[in-house]
Scaffold this motif. Structure first.
Motif, PDB file in Angstrom:
ATOM      1  N   LYS A   1       0.843  -1.181   0.000  1.00 35.62           N
ATOM      2  CA  LYS A   1       0.000   0.000   0.000  1.00 35.62           C
ATOM      3  C   LYS A   1       0.881   1.234   0.000  1.00 35.62           C
ATOM      4  O   LYS A   1       1.882   1.293   0.690  1.00 35.62           O
ATOM      5  CB  LYS A   1      -0.906  -0.017   1.224  1.00 35.62           C
ATOM      6  CG  LYS A   1      -1.898  -1.149   1.177  1.00 35.62           C
ATOM      7  CD  LYS A   1      -2.793  -1.137   2.401  1.00 35.62           C
ATOM      8  CE  LYS A   1      -3.715  -2.316   2.360  1.00 35.62           C
ATOM      9  NZ  LYS A   1      -3.265  -3.442   3.106  1.00 35.62           N
ATOM     10  N   ALA A   2       0.488   2.232  -0.773  1.00 34.84           N
ATOM     11  CA  ALA A   2       1.256   3.470  -0.871  1.00 34.84           C
ATOM     12  C   ALA A   2       0.529   4.589  -0.147  1.00 34.84           C
ATOM     13  O   ALA A   2      -0.701   4.647  -0.129  1.00 34.84           O
ATOM     14  CB  ALA A   2       1.457   3.843  -2.332  1.00 34.84           C
ATOM     15  N   ASP A   3       1.306   5.483   0.454  1.00 36.47           N
ATOM     16  CA  ASP A   3       0.773   6.650   1.140  1.00 36.47           C
ATOM     17  C   ASP A   3       1.571   7.851   0.647  1.00 36.47           C
ATOM     18  O   ASP A   3       2.799   7.799   0.581  1.00 36.47           O
ATOM     19  CB  ASP A   3       0.941   6.470   2.652  1.00 36.47           C
ATOM     20  CG  ASP A   3       0.366   7.634   3.435  1.00 36.47           C
ATOM     21  OD1 ASP A   3      -0.616   8.248   2.961  1.00 36.47           O
ATOM     22  OD2 ASP A   3       0.899   7.936   4.514  1.00 36.47           O
ATOM     23  N   TYR A   4       0.879   8.926   0.270  1.00 34.49           N
ATOM     24  CA  TYR A   4       1.585  10.107  -0.201  1.00 34.49           C
ATOM     25  C   TYR A   4       0.790  11.363   0.107  1.00 34.49           C
ATOM     26  O   TYR A   4      -0.414  11.321   0.337  1.00 34.49           O
ATOM     27  CB  TYR A   4       1.879  10.026  -1.704  1.00 34.49           C
ATOM     28  CG  TYR A   4       0.648  10.111  -2.574  1.00 34.49           C
ATOM     29  CD1 TYR A   4       0.168  11.342  -2.999  1.00 34.49           C
ATOM     30  CD2 TYR A   4      -0.020   8.965  -2.982  1.00 34.49           C
ATOM     31  CE1 TYR A   4      -0.961  11.431  -3.792  1.00 34.49           C
ATOM     32  CE2 TYR A   4      -1.136   9.032  -3.771  1.00 34.49           C
ATOM     33  CZ  TYR A   4      -1.608  10.272  -4.176  1.00 34.49           C
ATOM     34  OH  TYR A   4      -2.716  10.351  -4.957  1.00 34.49           O
ATOM     35  N   GLY A   5       1.485  12.475   0.104  1.00 35.33           N
ATOM     36  CA  GLY A   5       0.884  13.790   0.237  1.00 35.33           C
ATOM     37  C   GLY A   5       1.719  14.764  -0.565  1.00 35.33           C
ATOM     38  O   GLY A   5       2.954  14.642  -0.635  1.00 35.33           O
TER      39      GLY A   5
ATOM     40  N   ALA B   1      14.910   5.569   2.139  1.00 34.89           N
ATOM     41  CA  ALA B   1      15.169   4.494   3.097  1.00 34.89           C
ATOM     42  C   ALA B   1      14.326   3.295   2.717  1.00 34.89           C
ATOM     43  O   ALA B   1      13.494   3.356   1.817  1.00 34.89           O
ATOM     44  CB  ALA B   1      14.837   4.949   4.517  1.00 34.89           C
ATOM     45  N   VAL B   2      14.521   2.202   3.442  1.00 30.91           N
ATOM     46  CA  VAL B   2      13.668   1.033   3.276  1.00 30.91           C
ATOM     47  C   VAL B   2      12.354   1.330   3.995  1.00 30.91           C
ATOM     48  O   VAL B   2      12.359   1.856   5.104  1.00 30.91           O
ATOM     49  CB  VAL B   2      14.347  -0.225   3.863  1.00 30.91           C
ATOM     50  CG1 VAL B   2      13.414  -1.417   3.800  1.00 30.91           C
ATOM     51  CG2 VAL B   2      15.636  -0.507   3.115  1.00 30.91           C
ATOM     52  N   PHE B   3      11.227   1.028   3.397  1.00 33.46           N
ATOM     53  CA  PHE B   3       9.867   1.297   3.888  1.00 33.46           C
ATOM     54  C   PHE B   3       9.468   2.766   3.820  1.00 33.46           C
ATOM     55  O   PHE B   3       8.355   3.112   4.151  1.00 33.46           O
ATOM     56  CB  PHE B   3       9.657   0.840   5.343  1.00 33.46           C
ATOM     57  CG  PHE B   3       9.704  -0.636   5.548  1.00 33.46           C
ATOM     58  CD1 PHE B   3       8.701  -1.449   5.082  1.00 33.46           C
ATOM     59  CD2 PHE B   3      10.770  -1.207   6.202  1.00 33.46           C
ATOM     60  CE1 PHE B   3       8.747  -2.811   5.281  1.00 33.46           C
ATOM     61  CE2 PHE B   3      10.828  -2.571   6.414  1.00 33.46           C
ATOM     62  CZ  PHE B   3       9.809  -3.382   5.944  1.00 33.46           C
ATOM     63  N   ASP B   4      10.363   3.701   3.444  1.00 35.51           N
ATOM     64  CA  ASP B   4      10.032   5.120   3.499  1.00 35.51           C
ATOM     65  C   ASP B   4      10.764   5.872   2.401  1.00 35.51           C
ATOM     66  O   ASP B   4      11.990   5.871   2.350  1.00 35.51           O
ATOM     67  CB  ASP B   4      10.426   5.690   4.867  1.00 35.51           C
ATOM     68  CG  ASP B   4      10.025   7.137   5.031  1.00 35.51           C
ATOM     69  OD1 ASP B   4       9.120   7.601   4.306  1.00 35.51           O
ATOM     70  OD2 ASP B   4      10.615   7.823   5.886  1.00 35.51           O
ATOM     71  N   GLY B   5      10.012   6.527   1.537  1.00 31.99           N
ATOM     72  CA  GLY B   5      10.617   7.304   0.473  1.00 31.99           C
ATOM     73  C   GLY B   5      11.147   8.646   0.942  1.00 31.99           C
ATOM     74  O   GLY B   5      11.942   9.270   0.275  1.00 31.99           O
TER      75      GLY B   5
ATOM     76  N   ALA C   1       6.173  10.467   0.319  1.00 31.95           N
ATOM     77  CA  ALA C   1       5.586   9.239  -0.201  1.00 31.95           C
ATOM     78  C   ALA C   1       6.310   8.046   0.395  1.00 31.95           C
ATOM     79  O   ALA C   1       7.497   8.114   0.702  1.00 31.95           O
ATOM     80  CB  ALA C   1       5.659   9.177  -1.725  1.00 31.95           C
ATOM     81  N   ALA C   2       5.571   6.952   0.560  1.00 29.31           N
ATOM     82  CA  ALA C   2       6.139   5.705   1.080  1.00 29.31           C
ATOM     83  C   ALA C   2       5.226   4.550   0.691  1.00 29.31           C
ATOM     84  O   ALA C   2       4.023   4.722   0.525  1.00 29.31           O
ATOM     85  CB  ALA C   2       6.288   5.763   2.589  1.00 29.31           C
ATOM     86  N   LYS C   3       5.823   3.375   0.531  1.00 24.02           N
ATOM     87  CA  LYS C   3       5.082   2.134   0.320  1.00 24.02           C
ATOM     88  C   LYS C   3       5.487   1.176   1.425  1.00 24.02           C
ATOM     89  O   LYS C   3       6.599   1.242   1.931  1.00 24.02           O
ATOM     90  CB  LYS C   3       5.417   1.522  -1.039  1.00 24.02           C
ATOM     91  CG  LYS C   3       4.720   2.204  -2.188  1.00 24.02           C
ATOM     92  CD  LYS C   3       5.119   1.633  -3.517  1.00 24.02           C
ATOM     93  CE  LYS C   3       4.635   0.226  -3.692  1.00 24.02           C
ATOM     94  NZ  LYS C   3       4.988  -0.339  -4.989  1.00 24.02           N
ATOM     95  N   ASP C   4       4.589   0.288   1.795  1.00 21.61           N
ATOM     96  CA  ASP C   4       4.872  -0.618   2.918  1.00 21.61           C
ATOM     97  C   ASP C   4       5.522  -1.931   2.487  1.00 21.61           C
ATOM     98  O   ASP C   4       5.271  -2.961   3.074  1.00 21.61           O
ATOM     99  CB  ASP C   4       3.610  -0.872   3.739  1.00 21.61           C
ATOM    100  CG  ASP C   4       2.536  -1.597   2.959  1.00 21.61           C
ATOM    101  OD1 ASP C   4       2.687  -1.750   1.739  1.00 21.61           O
ATOM    102  OD2 ASP C   4       1.531  -1.999   3.567  1.00 21.61           O
ATOM    103  N   ASP C   5       6.379  -1.869   1.480  1.00 19.40           N
ATOM    104  CA  ASP C   5       7.157  -3.062   1.141  1.00 19.40           C
ATOM    105  C   ASP C   5       8.614  -2.827   1.539  1.00 19.40           C
ATOM    106  O   ASP C   5       9.022  -1.713   1.843  1.00 19.40           O
ATOM    107  CB  ASP C   5       7.031  -3.442  -0.337  1.00 19.40           C
ATOM    108  CG  ASP C   5       7.403  -2.321  -1.278  1.00 19.40           C
ATOM    109  OD1 ASP C   5       7.876  -1.282  -0.803  1.00 19.40           O
ATOM    110  OD2 ASP C   5       7.218  -2.476  -2.477  1.00 19.40           O
ATOM    111  N   ASP C   6       9.384  -3.881   1.582  1.00 16.70           N
ATOM    112  CA  ASP C   6      10.735  -3.796   2.147  1.00 16.70           C
ATOM    113  C   ASP C   6      11.817  -3.547   1.094  1.00 16.70           C
ATOM    114  O   ASP C   6      12.858  -4.177   1.098  1.00 16.70           O
ATOM    115  CB  ASP C   6      11.047  -5.047   2.970  1.00 16.70           C
ATOM    116  CG  ASP C   6      10.975  -6.307   2.135  1.00 16.70           C
ATOM    117  OD1 ASP C   6      10.494  -6.236   0.987  1.00 16.70           O
ATOM    118  OD2 ASP C   6      11.395  -7.364   2.620  1.00 16.70           O
ATOM    119  N   LEU C   7      11.568  -2.607   0.214  1.00 19.10           N
ATOM    120  CA  LEU C   7      12.555  -2.203  -0.781  1.00 19.10           C
ATOM    121  C   LEU C   7      12.998  -0.775  -0.516  1.00 19.10           C
ATOM    122  O   LEU C   7      12.277   0.008   0.099  1.00 19.10           O
ATOM    123  CB  LEU C   7      11.955  -2.297  -2.190  1.00 19.10           C
ATOM    124  CG  LEU C   7      11.540  -3.687  -2.658  1.00 19.10           C
ATOM    125  CD1 LEU C   7      10.832  -3.605  -3.993  1.00 19.10           C
ATOM    126  CD2 LEU C   7      12.730  -4.604  -2.743  1.00 19.10           C
TER     127      LEU C   7
END
Length: 135
Positions: free
Chosen positions: A32-36, A86-90, A56-62
């Motif tokens: 799932k992606a979250d952004y503002g 970072a991992v889990f956080d753009g 922005a961030a997605k909840d995968d481990d890349l």
């Protein structure tokens, strides 16, 4: 004859339940992606600055990296600034951009992500475009 119909009905119910469970597990496994993303003011004079802020961030481990991009008129997109990522956080970006020329100035956020076993970033998500009119 009644026994065969009951067995067939029971097998159909078990199969339908199994398919439903597989379908639900596939839905919950997606990232799932979250952004503002915000831009302001919407109208400026040439030479003025525009405030651009987003995350922005997605909840995968890349590994992920969030960038702010701009374009003037119909030109190609140009990256203004990127977060460290970072991992889990753009990450997030909070910057000011000078509106140099009259016309339409567009901004968007872009989330990049790596593939497993690769260091190359690939575009994964783009926020809706925000437009600023430069007088």
């Amino acid at each position: 004859m009644v026994v065969i119909n009951r067995r067939a009905a029971r097998a159909a119910v078990v199969a339908a339940a199994g398919i439903a469970v597989l379908g639900l597990s596939a839905v919950t496994a997606s990232a799932k992606a979250d952004y503002g993303f915000k831009v302001g003011p919407r109208t400026v004079k040439a030479g003025a600055r525009v405030h651009v802020k987003g995350y922005a961030a997605k909840d995968d481990d890349l590994f992920q990296k969030f960038c702010v991009q701009e374009r003037q008129g119909k030109a190609s997109w140009r990256t203004v600034k990127c977060a460290h990522g970072a991992v889990f956080d753009g990450g997030s970006v909070d910057t000011w951009v000078k509106a140099k020329h009259r016309g339409t100035l567009q901004f968007r956020g872009a989330l990049y992500e790596t593939d497993w076993g690769s260091n190359k970033l690939h575009l994964q998500l783009v926020t809706p475009t925000e437009t600023v009119r430069v007088r």
